[in-house]
Design a protein around this motif. Structure first.
Motif, PDB file in Angstrom:
ATOM      1  N   PRO A   1      13.031  25.738  -2.522  1.00  0.00           N
ATOM      2  CA  PRO A   1      11.571  25.421  -2.620  1.00  0.00           C
ATOM      3  C   PRO A   1      11.110  24.253  -1.763  1.00  0.00           C
ATOM      4  O   PRO A   1      10.904  23.233  -2.488  1.00  0.00           O
ATOM      5  N   THR A   2      11.108  24.163  -0.363  1.00  0.00           N
ATOM      6  CA  THR A   2      10.701  23.070   0.122  1.00  0.00           C
ATOM      7  C   THR A   2       9.151  22.842   0.022  1.00  0.00           C
ATOM      8  O   THR A   2       8.600  21.624   0.133  1.00  0.00           O
ATOM      9  N   GLY A   3       8.378  23.782  -0.202  1.00  0.00           N
ATOM     10  CA  GLY A   3       7.022  23.704  -0.267  1.00  0.00           C
ATOM     11  C   GLY A   3       6.287  23.965   1.089  1.00  0.00           C
ATOM     12  O   GLY A   3       5.034  24.030   1.122  1.00  0.00           O
ATOM     13  N   HIS A   4       7.175  24.020   2.212  1.00  0.00           N
ATOM     14  CA  HIS A   4       6.755  24.262   3.578  1.00  0.00           C
ATOM     15  C   HIS A   4       6.621  25.700   3.964  1.00  0.00           C
ATOM     16  O   HIS A   4       5.691  26.479   3.573  1.00  0.00           O
TER      17      HIS A   4
ATOM     18  N   ARG B   1      12.956  28.317   6.229  1.00  0.00           N
ATOM     19  CA  ARG B   1      14.012  27.601   7.057  1.00  0.00           C
ATOM     20  C   ARG B   1      14.742  28.680   7.942  1.00  0.00           C
ATOM     21  O   ARG B   1      14.829  29.687   7.688  1.00  0.00           O
TER      22      ARG B   1
ATOM     23  N   GLU C   1      15.987  15.952   4.751  1.00  0.00           N
ATOM     24  CA  GLU C   1      15.517  17.478   5.101  1.00  0.00           C
ATOM     25  C   GLU C   1      14.140  17.412   4.764  1.00  0.00           C
ATOM     26  O   GLU C   1      13.595  16.723   4.140  1.00  0.00           O
ATOM     27  N   SER C   2      13.281  18.478   5.662  1.00  0.00           N
ATOM     28  CA  SER C   2      11.934  18.577   5.368  1.00  0.00           C
ATOM     29  C   SER C   2      11.918  19.233   4.013  1.00  0.00           C
ATOM     30  O   SER C   2      12.690  19.853   3.418  1.00  0.00           O
ATOM     31  N   GLY C   3      10.732  18.861   3.388  1.00  0.00           N
ATOM     32  CA  GLY C   3      10.396  19.497   2.050  1.00  0.00           C
ATOM     33  C   GLY C   3      10.908  18.756   0.987  1.00  0.00           C
ATOM     34  O   GLY C   3      10.856  19.259  -0.027  1.00  0.00           O
TER      35      GLY C   3
ATOM     36  N   LYS D   1      12.064  14.645  -5.283  1.00  0.00           N
ATOM     37  CA  LYS D   1      11.494  15.669  -6.052  1.00  0.00           C
ATOM     38  C   LYS D   1      12.303  15.524  -7.499  1.00  0.00           C
ATOM     39  O   LYS D   1      12.479  16.528  -8.241  1.00  0.00           O
TER      40      LYS D   1
END
Lengths: 295, 383
Positions: free
Chosen positions: A136-139, A142, B37-39, B177
């Motif tokens: 759940p990166t929100g972007h 991947r 990492e992204s996110g 988070k």
């Protein structure tokens, strides 16, 4: 090898269903399995030595079988866990491991089918659905998400889910789901999307399937402990700012997914696996060996 | 030794005030690196920290335009000038997009590590120049490493990178988070992370706890005890159940507040980064990490000698190849042009020489004719 078993026979005998669960560690995979079966099916991960934390662990394939009772219907559920997926620095190897496992089950059926004297007690270990836990990166998706779903969907029904969905506020969740589905479409990934025929199927089926399709990817929250909320016992997670309930459809899609997997769509998933995915594999494999022979 | 009496001082006690005035006017350079990492909420965090949009949130419209063959880690530098009560800070935020995002993340830490070293290198070279008033200093004062809130342990990738970062920069591990973890989960996770950091010999930022007054010492101990810091980021104002408006995240089951110390360690981290330990972060970078780098380099290199550079980023290799090809091509074209020009000139010269010869022989012929005519004339004249 009877696949088209009549319903009456099934109710007495029960159903068999195999589900594989794939996702990086820490996304709630193990908790989900235990929550799904309402039992401690997969043991809690033992803490390894901190000195060994830098050692990369390769992916392992671990099946667990549990007997469930769904409203009087017996289901023999096999859950295949895949700990170690995506945990290494270089994860190129993971995909082949899983694919190999799936194809080996198909190979077993293929060789059993071609026997002169078949084994009546032969156990069909083909996997009927794969739940893929998206981080759940929100972007958006991947690279590893896209790779996995692309490579495995020719061999198995892939159902994308979002693990630890209590990371998202309602708006963030809706946006994320939308972007994930856009990505899936852009990359032409053939996931299992609760297919229906607008012409042939009755309204109830169409509504049911469109609703499930609109929930993709399913937002999941897992929890094995029970806590007290307003005098009743619920499965939930207690935060300082509130309580998230696993079985509350406002909070997550767990209940709907469970019903789809173990009741309403169990048969459909099995049929697609046998009539379509297995048949494709069989054709490909036999043509390959035919080519080899003719060379 | 002469000691002054209290109340009859000569004004030495005013020195800190003078320094304050000088420092206030000069302002400060502050460089923070965000790694993870992204996110994981890095952009949201930095915007929450400085209560302004330092970096704009990601847009998704053009994500399908990227070619998937470029699998590199970029270094993104965002500069901002902040001012509060007439004190200015030149803030640089270093982001590392692409880190940890690919299927194969081997060596993905190289660009990050190289960047940190390069800043030390650049400062060192500038310091060795004759003119060193206007030094551009982008040495990284602290690196926030964002850890995925799995609730289990650190990943091999985290360990590899943090090992390398810890020896070069003030490393501050942060649990991203954190509103994903219940208080019990969070406590276990923090304990676990500290165990792994210790077992793997990863150096992270610490500071002296003892201070002049009780309150500061207690505050310092509180901050250290909270490491690794759990973080929730939000730039949105939301309404809590009891009617307060706070920066937070609104879930169906409640509001997670950024500045509530029962919810996360944001306040402590902000304290550390800005209110109380910014100077220590800057000084320890200059006096410890930079000095280490300088010493290591000077032991093996002479002053003025260039550093041995290894090109590790594959994208740069490609660019270098392309440039080299273009350059060789240009050179070849120019050489061809010169050669044909040379040929032309030679041909021209030969032609002119021929004409000259022709003229020359013509003149000779005329001269001979003139001579023969003169010979004929002179005997007649003598008669």
């Amino acid at each position: 090898m009877a696949h088209r078993i009549g319903r009456r026979k099934n109710v007495k005998k029960g159903f068999q269903f195999t589900l594989m669960v794939v996702g990086a560690s820490g996304l709630g995979r193990t908790t989900f399995i235990n929550t799904l079966c309402d039992a401690d099916v997969v043991p809690k991960r033992e803490s390894d030595e901190p000195e060994m934390a830098h050692v990369e662990e390769a992916i392992k394939i671990k099946p667990y079988t549990v007997e469930l009772d769904e409203d009087g219907v017996k289901i023999s559920l096999t859950v295949v866990d895949t700990p170690g997926f995506g945990d290494m620095i270089d994860n190129e190897y993971c995909f082949q491991e899983i694919l190999g496992y799936l194809e080996r089950q198909y190979d077993d059926i293929l060789s059993e089918e071609s026997r002169i004297k078949r084994n009546p007690r032969f156990r069909d270990n083909r996997v009927h659905a794969l739940l893929y836990f998206i981080t759940p990166t929100g972007h958006s998706l991947r690279e590893i998400d896209i790779e996995l779903m692309k490579r495995l969907s020719p061999r198995i029904n892939v159902i994308p889910v979002v693990g630890k969905a209590d990371t998202f506020t309602p708006t963030e969740l809706a946006d994320f789901k939308k972007r994930v589905m856009e990505d899936i479409e852009h990359h032409n990934i053939p996931i299992y999307n609760f297919p229906y025929d607008p012409e042939e199927d009755d309204e109830e089926t169409i509504d049911e399937n469109s609703e499930l399709r609109s929930l993709l990817p399913f937002a999941l929250i897992g929890c094995e402990e029970e806590i007290m909320v307003n005098g009743r016992k619920v499965r939930g997670r207690q935060y300082p700012w509130g309580i998230v309930e696993v079985d509350n459809t406002q909070h997550c899609d767990f209940a709907k997914l469970r019903f789809a997997l173990l009741s309403s769509h169990l048969q459909d998933l099995k049929e697609i696996t046998h009539d379509y995915l297995y048949e494709n594999y069989r054709t490909e494999k036999l043509s390959r060996s035919a080519d080899n022979l003719s060379d | 030794m002469v000691s002054t009496q209290a109340g009859a001082g000569i004004g030495i006690a005013n020195l800190p005030n003078q320094r304050h005035a000088i420092a206030s006017k000069k302002g400060s350079n502050y460089t923070i690196m965000l790694c993870g990492e992204s996110g994981l909420g890095k952009t949201t965090f930095i915007n929450t920290l400085f209560t302004t949009t330092i970096k704009a949130p990601k847009t998704y419209k053009r994500r399908f335009n990227n070619s998937t063959t470029e699998k590199t880690v970029e270094i993104e530098i965002i500069r901002a000038e902040l001012e509060e009560k007439q004190f200015g800070v030149k803030l640089s935020v270093i982001d590392t997009p692409g880190f940890g995002d690919y299927t194969n993340n081997r060596d993905s830490w190289m660009p990050i590590v190289d960047f940190i070293d390069d800043q030390h290198e650049s400062y060192m070279r500038q310091d060795q120049q004759p003119q060193r008033q206007e030094l551009s200093d982008m040495r990284v004062h602290c690196c926030l490493y964002f850890i995925r809130p799995t609730g289990h342990t650190l990943k091999p990738l985290d360990i590899e990178v943090m090992k390398r970062l810890g020896t070069r920069v003030n490393l501050i591990p942060v649990i991203a988070k954190a509103d994903t973890l219940t208080p019990t989960d969070l406590h276990k996770f923090k304990k676990r992370i500290l165990e792994v950091l210790a077992a793997q010999n990863i150096m992270y930022y610490t500071f002296p706890l003892e201070s002049d007054d009780e309150a500061s010492t207690r505050r310092n101990m509180n901050i250290m005890a909270a490491m690794p810091f759990s973080v929730i980021g939000s730039t949105d104002d939301v309404l809590t159940a009891d009617g307060r408006t706070v920066k937070g995240r609104q879930y169906s089951w409640g509001v997670a507040e950024v500045e509530n110390e029962d919810h996360c360690d944001f306040k402590k981290l902000r304290q550390l980064l800005i209110r109380t330990h910014m100077l220590d972060l800057i000084h320890s970078t200059e006096e410890f990490h930079y000095e280490n780098y300088r010493r290591a380099q000077m032991e093996t290199r002479k002053i003025g000698e260039a550093k041995v550079k290894t090109v590790t980023n594959p994208k740069w290799k490609e660019e270098e190849e392309a440039l080299r090809k273009r350059f060789t091509e240009q050179v070849r074209l120019e050489e061809n042009r010169f050669r044909s020009w040379e040929q032309q000139l030679i041909a021209e010269r030969d032609r002119l020489n021929k004409d000259l010869e022709a003229e020359h022989s013509h003149i000779k012929a005329l001269e001979a004719e003139l001579e023969s005519m003169q010979v004929g004339v002179s005997p007649k004249q003598r008669k």
